[in-house]
Write a protein that holds these residues in place. Sequence first.
Motif, PDB file in Angstrom:
ATOM      1  N   GLN A 179      -9.744   8.455  -3.569  1.00 16.75           N
ATOM      2  CA  GLN A 179      -8.303   8.306  -3.427  1.00 16.75           C
ATOM      3  C   GLN A 179      -7.562   9.514  -4.001  1.00 16.75           C
ATOM      4  O   GLN A 179      -6.568   9.962  -3.437  1.00 16.75           O
ATOM      5  N   ALA A 218     -14.211   5.059  -5.399  1.00 14.02           N
ATOM      6  CA  ALA A 218     -12.943   4.909  -4.696  1.00 14.02           C
ATOM      7  C   ALA A 218     -11.834   5.690  -5.384  1.00 14.02           C
ATOM      8  O   ALA A 218     -10.955   6.248  -4.714  1.00 14.02           O
ATOM      9  N   SER A 264      -5.722  -1.384   4.920  1.00  9.53           N
ATOM     10  CA  SER A 264      -5.883  -0.681   3.639  1.00  9.53           C
ATOM     11  C   SER A 264      -6.786   0.523   3.794  1.00  9.53           C
ATOM     12  O   SER A 264      -6.533   1.579   3.206  1.00  9.53           O
ATOM     13  N   LYS A 265      -7.835   0.375   4.586  1.00  8.51           N
ATOM     14  CA  LYS A 265      -8.727   1.523   4.810  1.00  8.51           C
ATOM     15  C   LYS A 265      -8.004   2.651   5.524  1.00  8.51           C
ATOM     16  O   LYS A 265      -8.230   3.821   5.229  1.00  8.51           O
ATOM     17  N   THR A 317      -5.096   4.010   2.701  1.00  3.93           N
ATOM     18  CA  THR A 317      -5.511   4.536   1.393  1.00  3.93           C
ATOM     19  C   THR A 317      -6.945   5.053   1.370  1.00  3.93           C
ATOM     20  O   THR A 317      -7.381   5.548   0.332  1.00  3.93           O
ATOM     21  N   GLU A 325       0.825  -1.198   0.000  1.00  2.41           N
ATOM     22  CA  GLU A 325       0.000   0.000   0.000  1.00  2.41           C
ATOM     23  C   GLU A 325       0.871   1.265   0.000  1.00  2.41           C
ATOM     24  O   GLU A 325       0.565   2.238  -0.697  1.00  2.41           O
ATOM     25  N   GLN A 377      -9.540   3.355   1.153  1.00  6.74           N
ATOM     26  CA  GLN A 377     -10.275   2.566   0.179  1.00  6.74           C
ATOM     27  C   GLN A 377     -11.304   1.685   0.878  1.00  6.74           C
ATOM     28  O   GLN A 377     -11.221   0.467   0.851  1.00  6.74           O
ATOM     29  N   ILE A 423     -13.656  -0.175  -1.860  1.00  2.84           N
ATOM     30  CA  ILE A 423     -12.975  -1.258  -2.547  1.00  2.84           C
ATOM     31  C   ILE A 423     -12.756  -2.432  -1.591  1.00  2.84           C
ATOM     32  O   ILE A 423     -12.874  -3.595  -1.955  1.00  2.84           O
TER      33      ILE A 423
END
Length: 522
Positions: A318, A314, A290-291, A294, A65, A296, A299
């Motif tokens: 982003q 997303a 990941s959240k 990023t 990431e 996201q 996603i």
Amino acid sequence: MISTRGLVQTMKGWLGKPIAGPDTDPQKYFGTMFSLPNPDPILREMGQAEKVYYSIMADAHVMGEIRSIRGSFRSYHYRLTPGSDNDSKAAAAMELCVKWMQSLAPNDVSDWLEVMWQMTASIFTGYRVHEIVWDLVDGHYLPSMVLDRPGRRFRFDAYGAPLLISRDQWQGAPVEPYQFVVSRHMPTTDNPYGMALLSSCFWPWTFKTGGWRYFVKYCERHGLPWPVERYPAGTSEEDQDKLADALAGMIEAGYVVTEVGTGLELLTPTGGGSNLPQQNLITLCNREMSKALTSQAMIGEQLDVGARAAAETAMDRQNSVHDSDRDISAASMAQIFKWITLFNFGDGVSPPTLEFFKQEAAGKARAETYQIAANMGAKPSRKAMLNELDIPPAVDDADALLPLTARLSGVTSNKPAAAGDASQPAVDFNAVAGFTFAKAAGMTEDEAMALAADAADQAIEDNMIAPVYQMLVQFESEGKTLAEFQTALEGLVGQMDNESLREVIDRALTYSILRGAATQAN
């Protein structure tokens, strides 16, 4: 009624003096005399900032990431803009800063874009500090080095000012403001250390690490089939032990030697669901990290929307997050430009600013916009069009690409174009066969030019559309695919996108219909 003199005297007593600062806070009154502890809940418990952060960054998923975020950052270019458009000193300050960045590297191991990435990377640890080493360069006071310093060397006081930790100052000592530039992510008055994204990854990373431990143990225990050997009733314990030792040795050796008629059964363990709980835990932890890194969420979770809608949402989300991340490094570089301007041009001169941009070549739609503007007489800039389309201009006439009509009809004339069409050179139709006879037959020049244009269109059909039509008929009769037809077509007319391919096929089919109608009429 309030006296004006009394009001003025009262205002003089509190102008420029905050009354709710740390010096009046009962919870931080004694803290103003020392460095402010990092309020991060993870670091407050562990007291090992960089060690924990680097351990989290060593995770394969987290590193992936981070590399994605870094790749997005490095895909942008940067440029300097003057602080004021109508100020000669502001223009000179920008020129000095541009020359400084072009002539001097920030340090021996990094370029300027890498230094700006380090500033942006404060989103992961909360803050990053760069030391500014000043020197006299060609009569100007400029930074000779911009060095990235570890966060463990700094603390902050109750007012957010950095304190340098050294051998003699374990609690930190104040420094000159122009010696260090501090990049922070979402700082507040209570938390000048900023918000660290890796702190939000701590618990998912911890549970994931524990999940891996038990997942590996499960695979070691249940990943191989179980050998099962059944012994007859009444077998002695000594023989049972020998049989168990033989099975244990088989697992290590991979084979076993037994008497004829002896059977061995292998049982393969199966789970009750498609995924193991340990595997689900690892997947969930990766999604949570990941959240945090990023943003996201859609996603990672997909929620109740379609994949395409989630991807578009997303992507917009982003891009906005990455724009805000780049603002951190732009603000830090602007602070350095402010000091350069102050030291070399004095107070009152607007310093330059830095902005990021992404160079993207425009597509066909943008080229058509230029064409429409030119046809309407707007006279757009040819240089601007080529720069935006990322097309280098021709070196000479031999290197230039000419329109297809001009190549078929002859050489372009060197005489100036008409006043209403200054963007295109006039075509010498006298080079077209039959043009002189058409005028001699009593046609006006406009009629003859129209006839010549029709002849050029006919030449395009005969030399380009007709071969395409013949190839189309041949490939259909042979049962070949559209991809094979497109590959062969590129060898005839060059590479083209799907839209151009559809246009060529459409013109070929139109040519076929008109040709068939003309044949039936004859």
